[in-house]
Enzyme design. Structure first.
Site, mmCIF file in Angstrom:
data_model
loop_
_atom_site.group_PDB
_atom_site.id
_atom_site.type_symbol
_atom_site.label_atom_id
_atom_site.label_comp_id
_atom_site.label_asym_id
_atom_site.label_seq_id
_atom_site.Cartn_x
_atom_site.Cartn_y
_atom_site.Cartn_z
ATOM 1 N N VAL A 1 0.841 -1.201 0.000
ATOM 2 C CA VAL A 1 0.000 0.000 0.000
ATOM 3 C C VAL A 1 0.871 1.245 0.000
ATOM 4 O O VAL A 1 0.661 2.175 -0.793
ATOM 5 C CB VAL A 1 -0.957 0.002 1.201
ATOM 6 C CG1 VAL A 1 -1.693 1.340 1.296
ATOM 7 C CG2 VAL A 1 -1.956 -1.140 1.088
ATOM 8 N N GLY A 2 1.866 1.274 0.881
ATOM 9 C CA GLY A 2 2.713 2.446 0.994
ATOM 10 C C GLY A 2 3.435 2.789 -0.295
ATOM 11 O O GLY A 2 3.501 3.964 -0.697
ATOM 12 N N TYR B 1 -4.207 -11.090 14.074
ATOM 13 C CA TYR B 1 -4.132 -9.884 13.258
ATOM 14 C C TYR B 1 -5.403 -9.046 13.418
ATOM 15 O O TYR B 1 -5.343 -7.812 13.576
ATOM 16 C CB TYR B 1 -3.932 -10.279 11.793
ATOM 17 C CG TYR B 1 -3.855 -9.134 10.824
ATOM 18 C CD1 TYR B 1 -2.704 -8.364 10.724
ATOM 19 C CD2 TYR B 1 -4.926 -8.830 9.990
ATOM 20 C CE1 TYR B 1 -2.618 -7.316 9.817
ATOM 21 C CE2 TYR B 1 -4.855 -7.788 9.085
ATOM 22 C CZ TYR B 1 -3.700 -7.035 8.998
ATOM 23 O OH TYR B 1 -3.627 -5.989 8.101
#
Length: 307
Positions: free
Chosen positions: A14-15, A134
């Site tokens: 994503v980054g 998670y």
């Protein structure tokens, strides 16, 4: 320039897509590597944010993986993500940063929740056991943002809940990756070695929703410009899903492999369906643009060029 943006997880899928997006040029983006800033170190994170004074934090960092990885290491998926989320969100709050976009995950929805998954269903039932660690960490981060806003409404700390993602900079190791990149790798290797069959975990009837990651990057920049108007919790998805068998077939068509699929019914498959309700997203005025076939073709091309 719109201001200074502190992006966590800048080296992740994503980054990296956020940094490569054309709208990134509108921001002064800070994206320190893990060597430059250890997000597990609360005091270091707090000091960094206090010194840099960003106008906006986009929290995209975390330890991620598919079913196999989550089942193999539930403790680290819980503990690492819990510390990272807490350190970034509370560090921003203590530094007086007024705007923060937290990225959640659809795994935070209850295992037995009816589909499509609506934001108000969060914390109404037990989590999916295969990725509970998670999910718990992501729920805590979401709640931190909500409690901060509850105590101080001027702090716009909001959470986007993306469906499954795929695209450039994904992981293609079947032991660590999510479904679609794992399928691309498996089918590609089957084609190279002229394998007549590829194995699918379970009966392949479980249904999943996948969004091309560049579309999420577009949404993040829209949210950055309109954070006050964005809902406190908002799913980010395409609003349609496909069976695991469908994804294998689509990848096979793109790669040009004409073998057959065999099913291992002893393997875990996770939730039978995980489809987002995108009503809030649609009402807010955004929809992803990339079709599944287009996204798979682009992802396969990235795989060929880089791996």
């Amino acid at each position: 320039m719109r201001g200074k943006l502190f992006l966590t997880g800048g080296s992740g899928m994503v980054g990296r897509n956020v940094l490569a997006h054309p709208l990134a040029a509108n921001w002064d983006i800070l994206h320190p590597s893990s060597r430059e800033l250890d997000l597990m170190d609360a005091s270091a994170v707090e000091a960094y944010i206090a010194a840099e004074k960003p106008d906006l934090v986009v929290h995209a960092a975390g330890k991620v993986g598919g079913i196999a990885a989550n089942m193999a290491a539930p403790l680290s998926f819980l503990d690492d993500n819990l510390m990272i989320g807490r350190n970034v969100i509370m560090g921003a709050r203590k530094a007086g940063v007024r705007q923060l976009i937290n990225l959640g995950s659809t795994c935070i929805y209850p295992h037995a929740a009816p589909n499509p998954l609506r934001e108000e269903m969060i914390l109404t039932g037990e989590l999916e056991p295969t990725n509970e660690g998670y999910a718990l960490a992501k729920v805590v981060a979401l709640r931190l943002c909500q409690f901060i806003r509850r105590e101080a409404p001027e702090f716009q700390y909001k959470t986007l809940i993306p469906c499954n993602l795929y695209g450039p900079h994904d992981k293609f190791d079947p032991q660590k990756s999510h479904l679609l990149p794992a399928i691309i790798r498996k089918v590609y290797e089957a084609k190279l070695s002229n394998e007549p069959a590829v194995e699918i975990w379970g009966d392949g009837m479980a249904r999943r929703e996948f969004m091309y990651v560049e579309d999420l990057a577009t949404l993040i920049f829209k949210a950055a410009d309109n954070l006050e108007d964005m809902p406190e919790l908002m799913n980010a998805g395409v609003g349609t899903d496909h069976s695991v068998n469908d994804y294998y077939a689509s990848v096979a068509r793109n790669i040009g492999w004409e073998g057959r699929f065999v099913h291992d019914l002893s393997k875990p498959v996770g939730m039978k369906q995980k489809l987002c309700d995108t009503s809030r997203q649609t009402a807010w005025g955004w929809q992803p643009e990339t079709s599944l076939d287009e996204g798979i073709a682009k992802t396969y091309q990235y795989f060929l060029e880089t791996l």
